[in-house]
Design a protein around this motif. Sequence first.
Motif, PDB file in Angstrom:
ATOM      1  N   ALA B 273     -38.264   5.911   2.443  1.00 52.63           N
ATOM      2  CA  ALA B 273     -37.092   5.581   3.260  1.00 52.63           C
ATOM      3  C   ALA B 273     -35.803   5.722   2.472  1.00 52.63           C
ATOM      4  N   GLY B 277     -31.339   5.950   3.704  1.00 52.96           N
ATOM      5  CA  GLY B 277     -30.978   4.533   3.812  1.00 52.96           C
ATOM      6  C   GLY B 277     -30.038   4.222   4.971  1.00 52.96           C
ATOM      7  N   ASP B 278     -28.967   5.011   5.079  1.00 51.84           N
ATOM      8  CA  ASP B 278     -27.960   4.695   6.104  1.00 51.84           C
ATOM      9  C   ASP B 278     -28.420   5.045   7.513  1.00 51.84           C
ATOM     10  N   LEU B 280     -31.562   4.452   8.668  1.00 48.38           N
ATOM     11  CA  LEU B 280     -32.658   3.582   9.105  1.00 48.38           C
ATOM     12  C   LEU B 280     -32.165   2.662  10.221  1.00 48.38           C
ATOM     13  N   ALA B 282     -31.406  -0.705  12.189  1.00 51.27           N
ATOM     14  CA  ALA B 282     -30.895  -1.938  11.578  1.00 51.27           C
ATOM     15  C   ALA B 282     -31.991  -2.967  11.338  1.00 51.27           C
ATOM     16  N   ASP B 284     -34.990  -2.440  10.327  1.00 50.17           N
ATOM     17  CA  ASP B 284     -35.985  -2.015   9.348  1.00 50.17           C
ATOM     18  C   ASP B 284     -35.926  -2.940   8.130  1.00 50.17           C
ATOM     19  N   GLN B 286     -36.738  -2.548   5.172  1.00 51.62           N
ATOM     20  CA  GLN B 286     -36.351  -1.891   3.928  1.00 51.62           C
ATOM     21  C   GLN B 286     -34.860  -1.604   3.848  1.00 51.62           C
ATOM     22  N   LYS B 287     -34.192  -1.635   5.015  1.00 52.73           N
ATOM     23  CA  LYS B 287     -32.795  -1.179   5.040  1.00 52.73           C
ATOM     24  C   LYS B 287     -31.895  -1.885   4.021  1.00 52.73           C
ATOM     25  N   THR B 291     -30.185   0.263   0.936  1.00 54.80           N
ATOM     26  CA  THR B 291     -28.733   0.508   0.909  1.00 54.80           C
ATOM     27  C   THR B 291     -28.105  -0.162  -0.314  1.00 54.80           C
TER      28      THR B 291
END
Lengths: 291, 380
Positions: B273, B277-278, B280, B282, B284, B286-287, B291
Amino acid sequence: MLTEFFQYLFSGITVGATYAMAALGFTLIYNASNVINFAQGEFIMLGGMLAVLFTQAGLPLPVAVLLAVVVPTLVGVLVEKSVIEPVKGADTVNIIIITIGASLVIRGLVQVTLGKNARALPAFSGEAPVTLLGAVLPSQSLWVIGVTALVVAGLWFFFNRTMGGKAMLATAINRTAAQLVGINTAWVLTLSFALSAGLGALGGVLVTPITLTAYDAGIMLGLKGFVAAVVGGLGNGMGALVGGLLVGVLEAMGAGYLSSAYKDAVPFVLILLILFFMPRGLFSAKTTERV
Amino acid sequence: MKTLAKTLAFCAATLLPLMAQAAEPIRIGSVLSVSGPAAFLGDPEAKTLEMYVAQINKQGGVLGREVKLVHYDDGGDASKANGFAKRLIDDDKVDFLVGGTTSGSTMSMVPLAEKAGIPFISLAGAVVIVEPVKKWVFKTPHSDRMAAEKVFVDMQKRGITKVALLSETSGFGQSGKKETEAVAAKYGITLVANETYGPKDTDMGPQLTKIKNTPGVQAVFVFGLGQGPAIVTKNYRQLGIDLPLYQSHGVASDEFLKLAGPAAEGVRLPSPAQIIGDKLPADDPQKPVVTAYNAAYKAAYNESTSTFGGYAYDGLMLMVQAVTAAGSTDRAKVRDALEATKGHVGVSGTFTMSPTDHMGLDLSSFRMLEVKNGDWALLP
């Protein structure tokens, strides 16, 4: 079937032209000094890396290419003045080892200052390939082949029809005799380094859109270029061109018709055979050594 | 004057050892390939470790102790990695090992870590590192087998059964080739062509021409690293092949988009992922991790991040989390804590280790991406 053959042939010519460019640089310095310059690959790499750097800095392509050729030429002169000239009287073998050292320094400096990432340069006349006989050829290949041919013709003219070129040949054949007839032999060596660095850099700029470039790209190009120069007969411009194309085409045919796993082995086996029967290369003139 | 000097000397003699004892740092040893052919992997890994070790110390360290990173560069040479690992264990007396950029380097360090009983988190990809499970060895990167499986799942969805494989002759490519061949049948895929290219090759036209003329081919899968796959992609478009093109996670970086240019359009690949990052959603989990990592790395080095640095981040954080959970730097306790890791959200995925799984990632940690308009797009 035939289309396939032409495709392999064109692929081989594309790669072979890059080897030929490298081989020409070896030929030039060998002609002037009987030295194999193992820093030749680094000049090729420098050309490519600088062209990418300058175009990314926003310079128009022709200016970037010009600068990417001029700067390595100066580096070539610098290398000759600073490390080759002080040991002028030394054995050829010592000078060859010095060129290996110079190549390590150049590669290291580029690695530290410009980074380790691979870089790409857009093709000069668009990415669309040319279709010929049912096979495709990247348009950049035409640039490489065309410029290589021009360079070979130019070098032939230089060595056979101008005083400077003849002075260079004379120095290579016998330094003392050349000095006795008034040739400035120190100047000849500087000129040959400048020329081969400039040519190497030009080659590097031309092949970068096809091969991409990175700080260590010079190793492979230098090695294959050296092989091409030996096959063609060291010191012969035409031989460098034919040798380069031959190695490239053999590689492509090997990958296409045999197996891609043995791609690199095919040309080397054939080259061994060629050198076995013609130890001085394909194009070298027959010389007799006086005992 | 004399008394002052005496007092100072006294203080120095009595207090300094005490202070040193209180602040005895936790030593993390690392061997990475910062130079050499694997430098593009090792360089971001080293930078990531340095940056986060400094950050951890700024926030008070781990268990109130400073973390010290002892780092050597093996130049991509496995035998050097072995020598440095020995030095880390015997001379530098490190508590843990995080590192081993390439699978070769890692495998040369494994016997030493096993013998000394040191928890070791590797940053290299090959399955052999954790299969069979080794008591002290863990790893963070997705394995090549998972990449092949993820790609085959996507091919299944599109009804593709006949695939041509083009792999690099590097360690990464050949390990990938082996795993791809091993799992193909499981997904009903037949490999109808199997070609290779060298990592420094500059034209893959012949191999692709051969693939193009193989009857029945429905898609092409390339397993390689660095600039080779970018040249393959360019040649692929030049030859006018219009079959779907799949790449491995080895090229999951913005670098690939830059090198391949417009030719990359439509290429699909499995990726952590981290590089999107940007993009993904909201919700998620992992986000935030991804980020934050991307922003911190960019701020520190002004370079875009790569998945490789992410593996180093996960390696360090897993170790820190295990030390915190164990409440000490006792090697056996930390090892047990590592093995008990559950739902640790990292940059590369969500880690859940077990006695039989020392990597802890599943297929969901890979996202399927497609290049659209010169940028990555997340496939559902």
